[in-house]
Design an enzyme around this catalytic site. Structure first.
Site, PDB file in Angstrom:
ATOM      1  N   HIS A  98       0.826  -1.199   0.000  1.00 33.74           N
ATOM      2  CA  HIS A  98       0.000   0.000   0.000  1.00 33.74           C
ATOM      3  C   HIS A  98       0.863   1.254   0.000  1.00 33.74           C
ATOM      4  O   HIS A  98       1.826   1.358   0.737  1.00 33.74           O
ATOM      5  CB  HIS A  98      -1.019   0.024   1.143  1.00 33.74           C
ATOM      6  N   LEU A  99       0.494   2.157  -0.877  1.00 32.93           N
ATOM      7  CA  LEU A  99       1.138   3.454  -0.997  1.00 32.93           C
ATOM      8  C   LEU A  99       0.432   4.409  -0.050  1.00 32.93           C
ATOM      9  O   LEU A  99      -0.779   4.613  -0.152  1.00 32.93           O
ATOM     10  CB  LEU A  99       1.031   3.971  -2.442  1.00 32.93           C
TER      11      LEU A  99
END
Length: 190
Positions: A98-99
Site C-alpha cells: 500500500h502506498l
C-alpha cells in the site's frame, strides 16, 4: 488467529465498495481508518503483492497507476500535491502493498507515539520515486536489516516543517498543531 485477521484488514477493506474512493483495473484508493494526518489515503493494488520487496520491474505500470490514483485522491483534499508524502513502509504492519498518500501536517489523534511519527518522517517511509528508481536500476528493492529499521523508529524527534527539535512526543504534537493553526490563519487572511 485474530492477529492474522487484523493483518489482512486492508485486503478486506479494498473489497468493500463503500470504502473505495477511486478504482481502476489495477488499484483502489481508500482512506486510512487510523489517519496519521488530516488527509491520509492508501492506494492498494488488486494484485496480491505483500510489500515493496515482492515487486519486480514488470510492476512499473502498476506503480505508476497507484501514484496517479494517489494524485487523484489528493485532488479531493483542497491541498496541492507537494503538501503530501508518498511512500511505502519498510516494515508494514498489514498485508498487501500500500502506498501512503499523507498530508505533511501530521495532525491527527491517531498519531499517538514517536514510532508513528518516525514511520513517516524518516527513511522508514520509502519514497515512491525511490521504489520506482530501485526497480528500474536494480530490479528489486532490498530488504533492510531489522536493526536498521529499529534505528529509524528510534530516531530523535524533529519537526518536518521547521528546525524545532522537541524533547518529548507531546511537545512535538503541540508544535505541529501550531503549524496547522498558522496555516488556517494564513488562509483566512488571504
Amino acid at each position: 488467529m485474530a492477529s492474522q485477521a487484523w493483518s489482512d484488514g486492508l485486503i478486506h477493506a479494498i473489497n468493500n465498495k463503500g470504502k473505495q474512493l477511486f478504482v481502476s483495473d489495477l488499484a483502489v484508493v481508500i482512506k486510512d481508518i487510523y489517519p496519521k494526518a488530516l488527509h491520509h489515503f492508501l492506494v492498494l493494488p488488486w494484485k496480491d503483492i505483500d510489500s515493496v520487496y515482492d515487486l519486480s520491474p514488470v510492476d512499473d505500470a502498476l506503480l505508476q497507476e497507484m501514484y496517479d490514483l494517489g494524485l487523484k485522491a489528493v485532488g479531493t483534499s483542497g491541498l496541492t500535491a507537494d503538501q503530501f508524502d508518498y511512500g511505502y513502509h519498510m516494515k508494514p504492519s498489514m498485508r498487501r502493498l500500500h502506498l501512503h498518500v499523507i498530508s505533511k501536517d501530521y495532525h491527527s489523534r491517531c498519531l499517538s507515539h514517536r514510532y508513528h511519527w518516525n514511520a513517516f518522517n524518516t527513511e522508514f517511509l520509502i519514497k515512491h520515486e525511490t521504489v520506482v528508481e530501485k526497480l528500474r536500476e536494480q530490479g528489486s528493492v532490498e530488504r533492510p536489516s531489522l536493526h536498521y529499521i529499529m534505528q529509524l523508529l528510534e530516531t530523535p524527534l524533529r519537526c518536518n516543517q521547521c528546525t524545532f527539535t522537541p524533547k518529548t512526543f507531546a511537545e512535538l504534537k503541540l508544535h505541529l498543531k501550531q503549524h496547522v493553526e498558522s496555516e488556517i490563519d494564513s488562509a483566512a487572511a488571504s
